[in-house]
Design a protein around this motif. Sequence first.
Motif, PDB file in Angstrom:
ATOM      1  N   LEU A  59     111.498  37.060   1.215  1.00 21.19           N
ATOM      2  CA  LEU A  59     110.250  36.389   0.828  1.00 21.19           C
ATOM      3  C   LEU A  59     110.254  34.931   1.250  1.00 21.19           C
ATOM      4  CD1 LEU A  59     109.956  37.925  -2.744  1.00 21.19           C
ATOM      5  CD2 LEU A  59     108.383  38.350  -0.851  1.00 21.19           C
ATOM      6  N   GLY A  60     111.420  34.303   1.196  1.00 23.32           N
ATOM      7  CA  GLY A  60     111.555  32.906   1.593  1.00 23.32           C
ATOM      8  C   GLY A  60     111.064  31.944   0.526  1.00 23.32           C
TER       9      GLY A  60
ATOM     10  N   LEU B 299     118.045  41.913  -5.348  1.00 23.38           N
ATOM     11  CA  LEU B 299     117.074  40.855  -5.662  1.00 23.38           C
ATOM     12  C   LEU B 299     117.257  39.656  -4.736  1.00 23.38           C
ATOM     13  CD1 LEU B 299     117.173  40.947  -9.564  1.00 23.38           C
ATOM     14  CD2 LEU B 299     115.188  41.496  -8.151  1.00 23.38           C
ATOM     15  N   ARG B 300     118.519  39.293  -4.499  1.00 22.31           N
ATOM     16  CA  ARG B 300     118.787  38.161  -3.608  1.00 22.31           C
ATOM     17  C   ARG B 300     118.294  38.458  -2.201  1.00 22.31           C
ATOM     18  NH1 ARG B 300     121.486  37.699   0.967  1.00 22.31           N
ATOM     19  NH2 ARG B 300     123.258  38.834   0.116  1.00 22.31           N
ATOM     20  N   GLU B 301     118.501  39.677  -1.721  1.00 23.54           N
ATOM     21  CA  GLU B 301     118.028  40.048  -0.393  1.00 23.54           C
ATOM     22  C   GLU B 301     116.504  40.009  -0.316  1.00 23.54           C
ATOM     23  OE1 GLU B 301     119.892  43.817   0.113  1.00 23.54           O
ATOM     24  OE2 GLU B 301     121.805  42.961   0.804  1.00 23.54           O
TER      25      GLU B 301
ATOM     26  N   ILE C 280     117.736  33.182  -5.980  1.00 23.17           N
ATOM     27  CA  ILE C 280     118.240  33.865  -7.172  1.00 23.17           C
ATOM     28  C   ILE C 280     119.407  33.069  -7.725  1.00 23.17           C
ATOM     29  CG2 ILE C 280     119.379  35.936  -8.059  1.00 23.17           C
ATOM     30  CD1 ILE C 280     116.419  36.342  -7.448  1.00 23.17           C
ATOM     31  N   LEU C 281     119.296  32.673  -8.973  1.00 22.50           N
ATOM     32  CA  LEU C 281     120.348  31.961  -9.700  1.00 22.50           C
ATOM     33  C   LEU C 281     120.983  32.965 -10.651  1.00 22.50           C
ATOM     34  CD1 LEU C 281     121.839  29.424 -10.806  1.00 22.50           C
ATOM     35  CD2 LEU C 281     119.785  28.964 -12.193  1.00 22.50           C
ATOM     36  N   GLY C 282     122.195  33.403 -10.335  1.00 20.49           N
ATOM     37  CA  GLY C 282     122.852  34.423 -11.142  1.00 20.49           C
ATOM     38  C   GLY C 282     123.521  33.825 -12.364  1.00 20.49           C
TER      39      GLY C 282
ATOM     40  N   SER D 163     127.461  40.159  -5.426  1.00 21.45           N
ATOM     41  CA  SER D 163     126.022  39.893  -5.568  1.00 21.45           C
ATOM     42  C   SER D 163     125.449  39.114  -4.392  1.00 21.45           C
ATOM     43  CB  SER D 163     125.754  39.113  -6.855  1.00 21.45           C
ATOM     44  OG  SER D 163     126.308  37.805  -6.776  1.00 21.45           O
ATOM     45  N   GLY D 164     126.270  38.279  -3.760  1.00 24.12           N
ATOM     46  CA  GLY D 164     125.797  37.472  -2.647  1.00 24.12           C
ATOM     47  C   GLY D 164     124.903  36.309  -3.045  1.00 24.12           C
ATOM     48  N   VAL D 165     124.859  35.951  -4.341  1.00 22.62           N
ATOM     49  CA  VAL D 165     124.006  34.836  -4.756  1.00 22.62           C
ATOM     50  C   VAL D 165     124.579  33.519  -4.245  1.00 22.62           C
ATOM     51  CG1 VAL D 165     123.181  36.048  -6.813  1.00 22.62           C
ATOM     52  CG2 VAL D 165     125.184  34.548  -6.988  1.00 22.62           C
ATOM     53  N   HIS D 166     123.709  32.534  -4.105  1.00 21.47           N
ATOM     54  CA  HIS D 166     124.110  31.220  -3.607  1.00 21.47           C
ATOM     55  C   HIS D 166     124.142  30.171  -4.709  1.00 21.47           C
ATOM     56  CE1 HIS D 166     123.671  33.092   0.244  1.00 21.47           C
ATOM     57  NE2 HIS D 166     122.359  33.214   0.127  1.00 21.47           N
TER      58      HIS D 166
END
Length: 229
Positions: free
Chosen positions: A171-172, A164-166, A176-178, A194-197
């Motif tokens: 999309l720009g 989802l994050r990718e 994504i807030l995990g 997950s790689g979320v920020h």
Amino acid sequence: MLIEVIAIRAEDVEAAAAGGADRIELVTGIAEGGLTPSVGLVESAVKASALPVNAMVRPHSQSFRYSEADLAIMLWDVGAIREAGAAGIVVGMLTETGEIDRSALERVLRAAEGLDVTFHRAFDEAADQFAALRVLAQYQQISRVLTAGGTRPAPQSAPHLRQLREEADRLGGIRILGGYGLHADNIGPFVQESGVHEVHIGSGVRQGGSFMEPLLPDNVARIKRILSS
């Protein structure tokens, strides 16, 4: 890494700020998954610190489908939240078939013009999360989607959240807030996988891991240290 903390009292906001949190999600009715806080609570939370406060706009916990009467209440609440000084709102709505209710969403977004907007975990009940994300990305007002990647705690869905994050990155303009089920003992591996920020923490920064107990600044600070290392 941005850390958002759930607050249910003004004292929670003070504690979260002392621990180094970056943003507040303000709710009431936490046992029901979060409901709209009172205007008095929003005003108190805004005054408690310099942290941006995003207030939940959810009139009931029966579903994420809203009647005309529900929407009238939500639109009024958005105006009241704005007047109380909040930085943004947290909202979400679905159709009976699990798609984004674009008509209802657009009405709320018009009322929320100028406010930061998070689409909340109604997203986790969407029939097709990638299709839902593509819809939400069409609205520049929506900064992020709060999601656990489904109905299980977020660490159990970390690979899906990475996808989802990718997609959000592709999309720009939407992030994504995990969140859900995160605490100091699992947040490091979760973020790596997950790689979320951005992360969303609730009971994981409270004494005993319970919303019935105080929010502890040291618990927020510990998570901040983990994510900074």
